[in-house]
Design a protein around this motif. Sequence first.
Motif, PDB file in Angstrom:
ATOM      1  N   GLU A   1       0.871  -1.188   0.000  1.00  0.00           N
ATOM      2  CA  GLU A   1       0.000   0.000   0.000  1.00  0.00           C
ATOM      3  C   GLU A   1       0.895   1.220   0.000  1.00  0.00           C
ATOM      4  O   GLU A   1       2.020   1.166   0.494  1.00  0.00           O
ATOM      5  N   ALA A   2       0.379   2.337  -0.499  1.00  0.00           N
ATOM      6  CA  ALA A   2       1.147   3.575  -0.585  1.00  0.00           C
ATOM      7  C   ALA A   2       1.620   4.041   0.794  1.00  0.00           C
ATOM      8  O   ALA A   2       0.955   3.783   1.798  1.00  0.00           O
ATOM      9  N   SER A   3       2.776   4.685   0.823  1.00  0.00           N
ATOM     10  CA  SER A   3       3.314   5.226   2.076  1.00  0.00           C
ATOM     11  C   SER A   3       4.367   6.278   1.770  1.00  0.00           C
ATOM     12  O   SER A   3       5.131   6.117   0.820  1.00  0.00           O
ATOM     13  N   THR A   4       4.403   7.315   2.559  1.00  0.00           N
ATOM     14  CA  THR A   4       5.516   8.268   2.525  1.00  0.00           C
ATOM     15  C   THR A   4       6.300   8.135   3.820  1.00  0.00           C
ATOM     16  O   THR A   4       7.457   7.714   3.832  1.00  0.00           O
ATOM     17  N   ARG A   5       5.642   8.474   4.940  1.00  0.00           N
ATOM     18  CA  ARG A   5       6.300   8.519   6.245  1.00  0.00           C
ATOM     19  C   ARG A   5       6.862   7.180   6.699  1.00  0.00           C
ATOM     20  O   ARG A   5       8.032   7.086   7.092  1.00  0.00           O
ATOM     21  N   THR A   6       6.010   6.144   6.683  1.00  0.00           N
ATOM     22  CA  THR A   6       6.426   4.867   7.273  1.00  0.00           C
ATOM     23  C   THR A   6       7.562   4.240   6.468  1.00  0.00           C
ATOM     24  O   THR A   6       8.564   3.787   7.030  1.00  0.00           O
ATOM     25  N   GLN A   7       7.415   4.226   5.146  1.00  0.00           N
ATOM     26  CA  GLN A   7       8.452   3.603   4.322  1.00  0.00           C
ATOM     27  C   GLN A   7       9.767   4.384   4.424  1.00  0.00           C
ATOM     28  O   GLN A   7      10.835   3.805   4.624  1.00  0.00           O
TER      29      GLN A   7
ATOM     30  N   VAL B   1       6.498  -4.920   6.631  1.00  0.00           N
ATOM     31  CA  VAL B   1       5.406  -5.204   5.686  1.00  0.00           C
ATOM     32  C   VAL B   1       4.192  -4.313   5.931  1.00  0.00           C
ATOM     33  O   VAL B   1       3.720  -4.175   7.063  1.00  0.00           O
ATOM     34  N   ARG B   2       3.692  -3.720   4.840  1.00  0.00           N
ATOM     35  CA  ARG B   2       2.391  -3.019   4.856  1.00  0.00           C
ATOM     36  C   ARG B   2       1.491  -3.701   3.843  1.00  0.00           C
ATOM     37  O   ARG B   2       1.906  -3.988   2.718  1.00  0.00           O
ATOM     38  N   HIS B   3       0.246  -3.971   4.260  1.00  0.00           N
ATOM     39  CA  HIS B   3      -0.695  -4.663   3.368  1.00  0.00           C
ATOM     40  C   HIS B   3      -2.113  -4.186   3.650  1.00  0.00           C
ATOM     41  O   HIS B   3      -2.428  -3.804   4.780  1.00  0.00           O
TER      42      HIS B   3
ATOM     43  N   GLU C   1      -3.819  -3.056  12.700  1.00  0.00           N
ATOM     44  CA  GLU C   1      -2.835  -2.420  13.589  1.00  0.00           C
ATOM     45  C   GLU C   1      -1.783  -1.648  12.797  1.00  0.00           C
ATOM     46  O   GLU C   1      -1.486  -1.982  11.630  1.00  0.00           O
ATOM     47  N   HIS C   2      -1.234  -0.640  13.418  1.00  0.00           N
ATOM     48  CA  HIS C   2      -0.094   0.136  12.890  1.00  0.00           C
ATOM     49  C   HIS C   2       0.757   0.456  14.131  1.00  0.00           C
ATOM     50  O   HIS C   2       0.766   1.582  14.614  1.00  0.00           O
ATOM     51  N   PRO C   3       1.449  -0.583  14.661  1.00  0.00           N
ATOM     52  CA  PRO C   3       2.069  -0.427  15.984  1.00  0.00           C
ATOM     53  C   PRO C   3       3.123   0.664  16.063  1.00  0.00           C
ATOM     54  O   PRO C   3       3.179   1.384  17.081  1.00  0.00           O
ATOM     55  N   THR C   4       3.962   0.818  15.035  1.00  0.00           N
ATOM     56  CA  THR C   4       5.015   1.847  15.163  1.00  0.00           C
ATOM     57  C   THR C   4       4.409   3.247  15.136  1.00  0.00           C
ATOM     58  O   THR C   4       4.969   4.177  15.698  1.00  0.00           O
ATOM     59  N   GLN C   5       3.245   3.413  14.509  1.00  0.00           N
ATOM     60  CA  GLN C   5       2.571   4.720  14.532  1.00  0.00           C
ATOM     61  C   GLN C   5       2.109   5.043  15.966  1.00  0.00           C
ATOM     62  O   GLN C   5       2.324   6.142  16.456  1.00  0.00           O
ATOM     63  N   ALA C   6       1.482   4.047  16.622  1.00  0.00           N
ATOM     64  CA  ALA C   6       1.014   4.300  17.997  1.00  0.00           C
ATOM     65  C   ALA C   6       2.201   4.568  18.919  1.00  0.00           C
ATOM     66  O   ALA C   6       2.120   5.402  19.823  1.00  0.00           O
TER      67      ALA C   6
ATOM     68  N   HIS D   1      -1.687  14.490  14.088  1.00  0.00           N
ATOM     69  CA  HIS D   1      -2.253  13.868  12.890  1.00  0.00           C
ATOM     70  C   HIS D   1      -1.186  12.900  12.363  1.00  0.00           C
ATOM     71  O   HIS D   1      -0.043  13.311  12.179  1.00  0.00           O
ATOM     72  N   PRO D   2      -1.556  11.632  12.131  1.00  0.00           N
ATOM     73  CA  PRO D   2      -0.540  10.677  11.678  1.00  0.00           C
ATOM     74  C   PRO D   2      -0.053  10.964  10.258  1.00  0.00           C
ATOM     75  O   PRO D   2       1.019  10.507   9.863  1.00  0.00           O
ATOM     76  N   GLY D   3      -0.845  11.720   9.495  1.00  0.00           N
ATOM     77  CA  GLY D   3      -0.564  11.944   8.091  1.00  0.00           C
ATOM     78  C   GLY D   3      -0.882  10.682   7.299  1.00  0.00           C
ATOM     79  O   GLY D   3      -0.949   9.602   7.884  1.00  0.00           O
ATOM     80  N   PRO D   4      -1.097  10.779   6.008  1.00  0.00           N
ATOM     81  CA  PRO D   4      -1.175  12.008   5.247  1.00  0.00           C
ATOM     82  C   PRO D   4      -2.455  12.776   5.587  1.00  0.00           C
ATOM     83  O   PRO D   4      -3.501  12.161   5.786  1.00  0.00           O
ATOM     84  N   MET D   5      -2.356  14.115   5.668  1.00  0.00           N
ATOM     85  CA  MET D   5      -3.574  14.862   6.014  1.00  0.00           C
ATOM     86  C   MET D   5      -4.208  15.475   4.766  1.00  0.00           C
ATOM     87  O   MET D   5      -3.516  15.727   3.779  1.00  0.00           O
TER      88      MET D   5
HETATM   89  N1   CP Z   1       1.122   7.742   9.078  1.00  0.00           N
HETATM   90  C1   CP Z   1       1.442   6.940   8.059  1.00  0.00           C
HETATM   91  O1   CP Z   1       1.414   5.709   8.159  1.00  0.00           O
HETATM   92  O2   CP Z   1       1.797   7.607   6.903  1.00  0.00           O
HETATM   93  P1   CP Z   1       2.193   6.922   5.516  1.00  0.00           P
HETATM   94  O3   CP Z   1       0.956   6.234   4.990  1.00  0.00           O
HETATM   95  O4   CP Z   1       2.663   8.052   4.629  1.00  0.00           O
HETATM   96  O5   CP Z   1       3.290   5.914   5.786  1.00  0.00           O
END
Ligand code: CP
Length: 314
Positions: free
Chosen positions: A50-56, A103-105, A131-136, A258-262
């Motif tokens: 799945e798309a990601s900026t911050r996490t990846q 892994v993100r799915h 879950e998104h544990p590293t975000q929490a 805000h976790p983003g993306p906003m």
């Molecule tokens: N907060 C967060 O998971 O952002 P990304 O989807 O950009 O990784």
Amino acid sequence: HRHLLGIEGLSREDIESILDLAETYVTLNRQTDKRADALNGLTQINMFFEASTRTQASFELAGKRLGAAVMNMSMAQSSVKKGETLIDTAMTLNAMHPDLLVVRHSSSGAVNLLASKVNCAVLNAGDGRHEHPTQALLDALTIRRRKGRLSRLTVAICGDIAHSRVARSNMILLGRMENRVRLIGPPTLIPPGADRMGVEIFDDMAKGLEGADVVMMLRLQKERMDGALIPSMREYYHRFGLDAEKLAAAKPDAIVMHPGPMNRGVEIDGLLADDINVSVIQEQVEMGVAVRMAAMDLLARNLRARNEPGGAAR
Ligand code: CP
């Protein structure tokens, strides 16, 4: 722990030790020389379906700063496009002996399933609405630094709770650390059974934000919505979009997260998001790198211990 799949499997002590170690990486990351050696010799593969900026980006930087060989799989160009399954893809990469798999799915539970098949440590970078544990954890580190504690706080989580893995992981973590958690959103975006999760539920921002120490805004996850769950964007922003006027109901020293993306003008006013007196959104991003370094460092220690003579086989 062998993997980091969710906050569900972490104790209060586990959470505190990840955050304490992350603090040391916050200091390191603010230096010009950001090198550490916790992952020296190890291989990290990032698989984002799945798309990601911050996490990846932060998992990649975290691995590189700790000395790992980091590979980002481009899933859109992978053989998944030719029909290969998630598990076959994971087993193929597993045969190349990675040590850490991030892994993100889009499917809830996909990362747990994958972790049960491979030999390496798996970190969940977000699975469906699960879950998104590293975000929490990065949110927790941000709150702890700003408020001086991570308990006895009133935290309002607002917006699309039903589709949000960020909300779910945060609800578990904040509850475990003995905070008062409120969910605010239209009834269509509150998950069924939320009333049994030890949280208070509101569909009115003024009431839900009253006396809040922390206000956490969420994006409308349209990619996970089957039908129209809100009347219109305009109406949604009017009722649930956070601006300075609505924030006035919270404590005077409340922080906005805000976790983003906003989506500016949908769930949050752009000027408020940029107001460094209240918004900690950029600090959350900074904490993300440190928390991911800490999480991978701790898993690597476990990996090395398991591989020592007398340790459990991998
Ligand atoms: N907060 C967060 O998971 O952002 P990304 O989807 O950009 O990784």
